[in-house]
Design an enzyme around this catalytic site. Sequence first.
Site, PDB file in Angstrom:
ATOM      1  CD  GLN A 182      -3.429  -4.696   6.494  1.00  0.00           C
ATOM      2  OE1 GLN A 182      -3.282  -3.712   5.777  1.00  0.00           O
ATOM      3  NE2 GLN A 182      -4.023  -5.794   6.071  1.00  0.00           N
ATOM      4  CG  ASP A 204      -9.511  -0.557   4.488  1.00  0.00           C
ATOM      5  OD1 ASP A 204      -9.131  -0.798   3.335  1.00  0.00           O
ATOM      6  OD2 ASP A 204      -8.908  -0.974   5.492  1.00  0.00           O
ATOM      7  CE  LYS A 217      -3.786  -2.462   2.201  1.00  0.00           C
ATOM      8  NZ  LYS A 217      -4.429  -2.885   3.458  1.00  0.00           N
TER       9      LYS A 217
END
Length: 285
Positions: free
Chosen positions: A96, A119, A52
């Site tokens: 995460q 997200d 990422k």
Amino acid sequence: MTIIDGKALSEKTLEKIKEVHGELQEKVGRKAGLAVIIVGENPASKIYVRNKIRACEKVGFHSETIRLDENILVENLLLEIKKLNNDDSIDGILVQLPLPKHIDELEVINAISAEKDVDGFHTTNIGKMMIGDETGFLPCTPFGVIQMFEEYGIELTGKDVVVIGQSNIVGKPMSLLLMQKHATVQTCNSKTKNLSKKLQKADIIIAAAGSPKLVKGSDVKDGVVVIDIGINRVDGKLCGDVDFDEVSKKASFITPVPGGVGPMTIAMLIKNTFESYKQRIKKSK
């Protein structure tokens, strides 16, 4: 049979974002910013975070990685999120997953400002997705799959689709987005009876069960479209939920593992972050 090249489509997407971002950056005087929080030492999570950050570098975004001990108190993690919510240089925040067992993932996700939840897991964004409100952010993996369908001209209207997997991250939102495209969707899981018979009738199969080579050649009909979201490691090698060698002989379109959905997930994270950046620029005027 056409192999859907998620890596190439991802690069194409990132290149477009890089170009427009460069122009905007000159006008507003700052880069788009993405912050990633990683808790603990999960090896897979470390790889995902690294990928990422590399994507941010490709498009010229500012990025921050906050590494926290796996035994961190929940209140201290929430404090880190609060700081990022109030940081004007940050447009997107992600924590995460998975998190250590002592931490409530939903509490953490909902602590992120919905406007920075790139997200797409915050309950506000999930609710917006449910009603088709396009001002929210879509979960990155299902979003990436929809982009693949559009890029390759794969029609969804009226198609019989089987989604294997019902996670909040992939299976459920994937089914919902397909329904919004007027597909007829069956969402299956590990307890589904006669899965093979359901797969044999499907025009499109999306496998997200986390079970190596679950979908066999005998499970699919000729001309089927197959999207393999599974990532499994068997004998040191990555493979998906689909037996690629068998199923590709029948499929009209199929994604490989690796190089299929994975790169598109990251590209959609960057796309969501860029959208947040643009929205926040508008609000500041």
